[in-house]
Design an enzyme around this catalytic site. Structure first.
Site, PDB file in Angstrom:
ATOM      1  N   ASP A  15       0.832  -1.202   0.000  1.00  0.00           N
ATOM      2  CA  ASP A  15       0.000   0.000   0.000  1.00  0.00           C
ATOM      3  C   ASP A  15       0.860   1.242   0.000  1.00  0.00           C
ATOM      4  O   ASP A  15       2.078   1.181  -0.138  1.00  0.00           O
ATOM      5  CB  ASP A  15      -1.040  -0.025   1.126  1.00  0.00           C
ATOM      6  CG  ASP A  15      -0.411  -0.334   2.457  1.00  0.00           C
ATOM      7  OD1 ASP A  15       0.636   0.248   2.755  1.00  0.00           O
ATOM      8  OD2 ASP A  15      -0.959  -1.187   3.175  1.00  0.00           O
TER       9      ASP A  15
ATOM     10  N   LYS B 241      -4.288   2.423   0.543  1.00  0.00           N
ATOM     11  CA  LYS B 241      -5.405   3.019   1.262  1.00  0.00           C
ATOM     12  C   LYS B 241      -5.387   4.507   0.988  1.00  0.00           C
ATOM     13  O   LYS B 241      -5.112   5.313   1.852  1.00  0.00           O
ATOM     14  CB  LYS B 241      -5.235   2.756   2.754  1.00  0.00           C
ATOM     15  CG  LYS B 241      -5.305   1.285   3.066  1.00  0.00           C
ATOM     16  CD  LYS B 241      -5.157   1.059   4.525  1.00  0.00           C
ATOM     17  CE  LYS B 241      -5.183  -0.434   4.834  1.00  0.00           C
ATOM     18  NZ  LYS B 241      -4.550  -0.715   6.103  1.00  0.00           N
TER      19      LYS B 241
ATOM     20  N   MET C 136      -0.223   8.961  12.848  1.00  0.00           N
ATOM     21  CA  MET C 136      -1.406   9.477  12.162  1.00  0.00           C
ATOM     22  C   MET C 136      -1.921  10.741  12.838  1.00  0.00           C
ATOM     23  O   MET C 136      -3.122  10.934  12.983  1.00  0.00           O
ATOM     24  CB  MET C 136      -2.522   8.405  12.132  1.00  0.00           C
ATOM     25  CG  MET C 136      -2.108   7.174  11.364  1.00  0.00           C
ATOM     26  SD  MET C 136      -3.265   5.795  11.529  1.00  0.00           S
ATOM     27  CE  MET C 136      -2.627   4.964  12.971  1.00  0.00           C
TER      28      MET C 136
HETATM   29  N1  SAH Z   1       2.728   0.083  10.973  1.00  0.00           N
HETATM   30  C1  SAH Z   1       3.322   1.387  10.812  1.00  0.00           C
HETATM   31  C2  SAH Z   1       2.382   2.502  11.140  1.00  0.00           C
HETATM   32  C3  SAH Z   1       1.198   2.607  10.242  1.00  0.00           C
HETATM   33  S1  SAH Z   1       0.155   3.947  10.662  1.00  0.00           S
HETATM   34  C4  SAH Z   1       4.605   1.463  11.631  1.00  0.00           C
HETATM   35  O1  SAH Z   1       4.883   0.599  12.446  1.00  0.00           O
HETATM   36  O2  SAH Z   1       5.334   2.424  11.436  1.00  0.00           O
HETATM   37  C5  SAH Z   1       0.671   5.202   9.560  1.00  0.00           C
HETATM   38  C6  SAH Z   1       1.397   6.296  10.301  1.00  0.00           C
HETATM   39  O3  SAH Z   1       2.730   5.913  10.579  1.00  0.00           O
HETATM   40  C7  SAH Z   1       1.534   7.570   9.516  1.00  0.00           C
HETATM   41  O4  SAH Z   1       0.376   8.354   9.574  1.00  0.00           O
HETATM   42  C8  SAH Z   1       2.668   8.238  10.246  1.00  0.00           C
HETATM   43  O5  SAH Z   1       2.239   8.812  11.445  1.00  0.00           O
HETATM   44  C9  SAH Z   1       3.530   7.056  10.600  1.00  0.00           C
HETATM   45  N2  SAH Z   1       4.620   6.867   9.612  1.00  0.00           N
HETATM   46  C10 SAH Z   1       4.828   5.819   8.819  1.00  0.00           C
HETATM   47  N3  SAH Z   1       5.932   5.987   8.075  1.00  0.00           N
HETATM   48  C11 SAH Z   1       6.438   7.187   8.411  1.00  0.00           C
HETATM   49  C12 SAH Z   1       7.565   7.949   8.013  1.00  0.00           C
HETATM   50  N4  SAH Z   1       8.442   7.486   7.099  1.00  0.00           N
HETATM   51  N5  SAH Z   1       7.777   9.144   8.603  1.00  0.00           N
HETATM   52  C13 SAH Z   1       6.942   9.603   9.533  1.00  0.00           C
HETATM   53  N6  SAH Z   1       5.854   8.931   9.950  1.00  0.00           N
HETATM   54  C14 SAH Z   1       5.607   7.747   9.398  1.00  0.00           C
END
Ligand code: SAH
Length: 491
Positions: free
Chosen positions: A262, A284, A397
């Site tokens: 995704d 998504k 998020m």
């Molecule tokens: N499973 C993922 C999180 C998914 S929720 C994990 O463990 O990281 C999605 C959120 O993750 C985004 O809205 C943001 O807040 C954060 N996120 C994911 N990748 C990111 C990145 N490279 N930089 C900053 N925030 C990130």
């Protein structure tokens, strides 16, 4: 018809490669320093009976002797010491002694190695990638030990540790399989199929008992090779920079037949999947065609039932705000085998690349991860638990709900002066860090136009960034996140 004649081989190899069986064989090491001790240990690992000869020996040798692993003779080397030995190694700092050992050994036709002296040696010791019982030996024939070392590091990264397990498993069944397939060709085919199939897969995934059971059935003839059963790997792809993938993630991606990904997964990571793997975007994002969660679940079940090897790539770690549990619940309900590969979660990636440690002995004894996803325009969080001193708060998020988030934290007791930061596109070349106070962060974020994916980090640890930031975003050739506005729905 006679086969076309070819010239005899030219002697273009520096050494003849071979593996010696030294189990129970007498070996002599001359020298008492740390190098000699290391050589003795290498011999011991191969099961040799080691005698070490040196007037004085280092502490490690004394330990090995005390443990009954080797015999130390506290004396100077004499030619008679090599009588009856199968192999000899000299590692003294006395050139004359090393030469004497080499001369004597060659006279007796005993293979001899002199540490750091290929000219005096009749054999050299390669560097080893050890996946016992599998061993990969590497030598540059003395041309470039550094290059050999680099190669070794590459192979170390490439060959799963579990290969040793698979080899040991195959070894356990080898006698039985030979009885069952007396014809060598059939025997070879049997193992080729097994090692390409579900049994090897189970062993690699650490499901040792299942692999043993299946192999027992196959060898006893009680079952056919189970039909290649589909399998789903729920893989954490890390925060974005492909360098931060785990070895396991890379390996399963390289065996994948189908990859579902995704928008949080960077294109550079999707690229790393096996070249002919089918890549399906199930993202998504509102503006691109995407599947609902239950459609994704159903798709995985369908693919696995077709016998396909499916990799479901998730941003960060699949078990942190990744709905990983929901996806595998569906798989479990359908009896489909799966493995979960953890990933570096965005909080860890952002913390490291922004220079903001999540805990610190002086100012943060706990760290809490929460989702700042708005539901009906509000945030339903346990504010009292979040607004605590000496605690780091990481909000996933949290971009869209940033203003109410900061307001609530202050309303529940956090000072407006508490340091806070937004880390946008963490670990990518486009990473941006907007640091402010809790009171000012929403305005600063709006000014700078911060967009998802971004993490909010609140707590005293944010101050440490001034001293600890090391990553310079924007270096050319660095990976970029997925499409513009990636992570919209999760922002
Ligand atoms: N499973 C993922 C999180 C998914 S929720 C994990 O463990 O990281 C999605 C959120 O993750 C985004 O809205 C943001 O807040 C954060 N996120 C994911 N990748 C990111 C990145 N490279 N930089 C900053 N925030 C990130």
């Amino acid at each position: 018809m006679s086969a076309p004649k070819s010239d005899p081989p030219t002697a273009d190899r520096a050494y003849f490669a071979a593996f010696l069986d030294l189990r129970g064989k007498p070996a002599v090491v001359v020298g008492g320093g740390p190098v000699a001790a290391l050589k003795a240990e290498t011999l011991l690992r191969s099961g040799a009976r080691v005698t070490l000869i040196a007037p004085q020996a280092c502490a490690r040798v004394a330990e090995l002797e005390l443990a009954g692993a080797l015999r130390h003779m506290a004396k100077r080397f004499e030619p008679a010491d090599l009588a009856g030995a199968d192999i000899a190694i000299a590692a003294t700092d006395d050139q004359a002694v090393n030469e004497a050992v080499a001369r004597t050994a060659r006279g007796l036709r005993i293979p001899v190695n002199v540490a750091d002296n290929a000219a005096l040696s009749s054999f050299i010791m390669p560097s080893i990638v050890d996946r016992s019982p599998l061993q990969i030996a590497i030598s540059s024939g003395g041309a470039s030990p550094v290059l050999a070392r680099k190669l070794r590091a590459m192979i170390e990264a490439l060959v799963p540790f579990a290969y040793g397990r698979v080899a040991a498993l195959a070894g356990r069944f080898r006698a039985a399989s030979r009885r069952r397939f007396p014809d060598p060709e059939a025997h070879r085919r049997f193992w080729e199929e097994v090692l390409d199939g579900p049994v090897a897969e189970m062993a690699l995934a650490g499901r040792e008992q299942a692999a043993v059971d299946a192999l027992e059935k196959l060898v006893s003839g009680a079952s056919e090779q189970p039909i290649a059963q589909g399998m789903v790997y729920l893989v954490g792809a890390g925060p974005g920079n492909p360098e931060l993938l785990t070895l396991r993630a890379l390996k399963v991606m390289q065996q994948a037949e189908v990859v579902l990904f995704d928008n949080l997964v960077a294109p550079a990571i999707v690229e790393l999947a096996r070249r002919d793997a089918e890549r399906l975007y199930v993202g998504k994002q509102r503006d691109r065609h995407a599947l609902e969660q239950d459609e994704i679940n159903a798709l995985m079940v369908r693919l696995a039932k077709q016998g396909r090897r499916v990799v479901r790539l998730k941003g960060g770690d699949p078990f942190i705000f990744g709905r990983g549990a929901e996806e595998i619940e569906t798989l479990a309900a359908h009896g489909i085998a799966f493995e979960v590969v953890p990933g570096i979660t965005a909080a860890s990636g952002a913390a490291a690349y922004a220079g903001i440690p999540l805990t610190h002995r002086d100012c943060a004894h706990s760290c809490v991860f929460v989702t700042g996803h708005l539901k009906d325009g509000t945030l339903a969080l346990n504010w009292d638990a979040l607004a605590q001193p000496r605690q780091t708060l990481v909000v996933y998020m949290g971009v869209h709900g940033l203003a109410p988030l900061c307001e609530q934290l202050m309303a529940h007791g956090l000072a407006g002066s508490t340091p806070a930061a937004l880390v946008e596109n963490a670990t990518f070349a486009s990473q941006r860090v907007v640091a402010a106070t809790l009171a000012e962060l929403p305005a600063r974020a709006a000014e700078q136009g911060v967009r998802p994916p971004a993490l909010v980090i609140v707590g005293e640890v944010v101050r440490l960034r001034n001293a600890l930031a090391w990553y310079e975003p924007g270096a050319r050739g660095e990976p970029q996140p997925a499409a513009e506005g990636a992570g919209v729905a999760s922002g």
